[in-house]
Scaffold this motif. Structure first.
Motif, PDB file in Angstrom:
ATOM      1  N   LEU A   1     134.188 -40.368 128.679  1.00 39.95           N
ATOM      2  CA  LEU A   1     134.140 -40.034 127.255  1.00 39.95           C
ATOM      3  C   LEU A   1     132.970 -40.737 126.575  1.00 39.95           C
ATOM      4  O   LEU A   1     132.300 -40.163 125.702  1.00 39.95           O
ATOM      5  N   TYR A   2     132.694 -41.988 126.954  1.00 37.08           N
ATOM      6  CA  TYR A   2     131.547 -42.727 126.423  1.00 37.08           C
ATOM      7  C   TYR A   2     130.250 -41.980 126.741  1.00 37.08           C
ATOM      8  O   TYR A   2     129.369 -41.830 125.881  1.00 37.08           O
ATOM      9  N   ALA A   3     130.141 -41.499 127.992  1.00 37.14           N
ATOM     10  CA  ALA A   3     128.941 -40.771 128.398  1.00 37.14           C
ATOM     11  C   ALA A   3     128.779 -39.483 127.594  1.00 37.14           C
ATOM     12  O   ALA A   3     127.662 -39.133 127.164  1.00 37.14           O
ATOM     13  N   MET A   4     129.884 -38.770 127.356  1.00 33.93           N
ATOM     14  CA  MET A   4     129.812 -37.537 126.558  1.00 33.93           C
ATOM     15  C   MET A   4     129.373 -37.826 125.134  1.00 33.93           C
ATOM     16  O   MET A   4     128.566 -37.092 124.556  1.00 33.93           O
ATOM     17  N   ARG A   5     129.883 -38.925 124.549  1.00 28.64           N
ATOM     18  CA  ARG A   5     129.483 -39.299 123.186  1.00 28.64           C
ATOM     19  C   ARG A   5     128.012 -39.712 123.133  1.00 28.64           C
ATOM     20  O   ARG A   5     127.378 -39.633 122.082  1.00 28.64           O
ATOM     21  N   GLN A   6     127.458 -40.115 124.270  1.00 28.57           N
ATOM     22  CA  GLN A   6     126.041 -40.470 124.339  1.00 28.57           C
ATOM     23  C   GLN A   6     125.155 -39.244 124.560  1.00 28.57           C
ATOM     24  O   GLN A   6     123.937 -39.364 124.668  1.00 28.57           O
ATOM     25  N   GLY A   7     125.769 -38.058 124.622  1.00 29.69           N
ATOM     26  CA  GLY A   7     125.006 -36.821 124.752  1.00 29.69           C
ATOM     27  C   GLY A   7     124.855 -36.313 126.173  1.00 29.69           C
ATOM     28  O   GLY A   7     124.119 -35.351 126.412  1.00 29.69           O
ATOM     29  N   ILE A   8     125.541 -36.918 127.128  1.00 33.06           N
ATOM     30  CA  ILE A   8     125.478 -36.471 128.518  1.00 33.06           C
ATOM     31  C   ILE A   8     126.441 -35.298 128.709  1.00 33.06           C
ATOM     32  O   ILE A   8     127.560 -35.318 128.188  1.00 33.06           O
ATOM     33  N   ALA A   9     126.018 -34.267 129.420  1.00 32.00           N
ATOM     34  CA  ALA A   9     126.832 -33.067 129.627  1.00 32.00           C
ATOM     35  C   ALA A   9     128.163 -33.432 130.293  1.00 32.00           C
ATOM     36  O   ALA A   9     128.244 -34.379 131.073  1.00 32.00           O
TER      37      ALA A   9
END
Length: 380
Positions: free
Chosen positions: A225-233
């Motif tokens: 979820l952290y990665a998604m919030r950072q803009g990662i697909a």
């Protein structure tokens, strides 16, 4: 490693590896399903924490159960109940029911971790303990890292995902049937040794387990979820946990070899310092693919070695029922931080910002390093 009973070791490793596969699939699947329903990271943190509370709740009873029923029986019962509690999540969407099932699941994992870690230390020759335990933890994480990748591949293609994840656990049963012997001695006086006599001898060991529990639980549940919030697909974000576990897997044996050759405490502390250096880089790495994957790989390797070397230290200091008690304390430490960690981190990510995730991890690693320094001063 000539004195290692290879048949028992391979059977134990195969069984615990399958458990790792089911665990690696279940944790991110739970977080993903809740996120898809619009549940916030704070509630996801609560559900994750409940599972860790199950580990903590069962810890005081494991030594007694092993003494009364035997290690194999305890592990088989935990495998069956753990798989059933996972499969039953398919039958309801009620958050309270999910919390209860995750609590039962956590209790089963507590039994499996405690007995499995004591058993591998019981089997390991003293001069090769680091390498033997490293092979055990490598097998576990090798299977565990497949879990998130499996979820990423099939989560939108399979209807009964939790039922399938629960069925995975049952594949561990044939390996358990092949193991001979037991995880502790039959010394009755030793079997009555309370955990209070063991705990004062393992502050650094317990803190190492506590840190890795925090790191591992957050990596599996909140890092995607952290990665998604950072803009990662989304597809790549789900693989972030797999990359962390891949780092944990690839370098465990070299760390075990270093511990056998140069001393466990030196390597143990060095891994804690490495994590403290790497975590502040994480927020800046998200925008650069190669740096993101590299940092995650190195973090997984160093953090995993901290836990692996905590298991090694238990085997160096304790035997018999005291070893089972030490392994139980290790998992109590795991339960404390992996229950409170996701709860606190989920709330902080929701209220303060997403970078609360690496900040909480860094605090855990720094506490481990401080504890190691304190132990070195107290025990030369």
């Amino acid at each position: 490693m000539k004195n290692l009973p290879w048949r028992d070791f391979i059977a134990l490793v195969a069984s615990i590896g399958v458990v790792g596969l089911g665990l690696g699939a279940t944790i991110p699947l739970t977080a993903l399903r809740l996120d898809q329903r619009g549940i916030g990271t704070d509630i996801i943190g609560v559900i994750t924490a409940v599972s860790a509370l199950g580990i903590l709740a069962v810890t005081p009873f494991v030594s007694r159960w092993v003494t009364r029923h035997g290690a194999r029986t305890c592990m088989i019962a935990a495998i069956i109940v753990g798989g059933l509690s996972t499969a039953l999540m398919e039958t309801t969407s009620d958050l309270f029911a999910w919390a209860l099932l995750r609590f039962v699941f956590g209790a089963c994992m507590g039994v499996l971790f405690t007995v499995g870690e004591a058993w591998v230390n019981h089997l390991a020759p003293g001069n090769a303990r680091g390498r033997v335990v490293a092979m055990y933890t490598t097998a576990f994480t090798l299977f565990q890292l497949v879990g998130p990748a499996l979820v990423a591949a099939v989560e939108d293609k399979i209807t009964w995902a939790f039922a399938a994840a629960g069925a995975l656990f049952l594949l561990a049963l044939p390996g358990m049937a092949l193991i001979r012997g037991d995880a502790q001695s039959d010394d009755e006086d030793e079997a009555q040794a309370p955990w209070r006599t063991v705990l004062p001898q393992m502050p650094m060991i317990a803190m190492g387990a506590a840190f890795f529990a925090l790191f591992d639980t957050l990596a599996l549940s909140l890092l995607p979820l952290y990665a998604m919030r950072q803009g990662i697909a989304t597809e790549l974000a789900l693989l972030s946990a797999t990359v962390v576990l891949a780092g944990d897997t690839v370098l465990q044996f070299p760390f075990g070899w270093l511990a056998d050759r140069y001393g466990r405490r030196r390597v143990h502390t060095g891994c804690g310092i490495a994590v403290c250096v790497l975590l502040p880089v994480l927020p800046f790495a998200a925008g650069t693919a190669w740096l993101w994957w590299t940092v995650l790989l190195m973090l997984g390797a160093a953090a995993g070695a901290i836990y692996m070397l905590s298991i090694v230290a238990c085997g160096q200091r304790f035997t018999g029922a005291r070893l089972v008690a030490a392994s139980a304390i290790l998992n109590a430490s795991w339960g404390v931080t992996s229950s409170g960690g996701p709860l606190v981190t989920g709330v902080l990510m929701h209220s303060v910002g997403i970078n609360a995730l690496p900040a909480v991890m860094w605090c855990g690693a720094a506490t481990f390093v401080a504890c190691a320094w304190w132990e070195y001063r107290r025990i030369p």
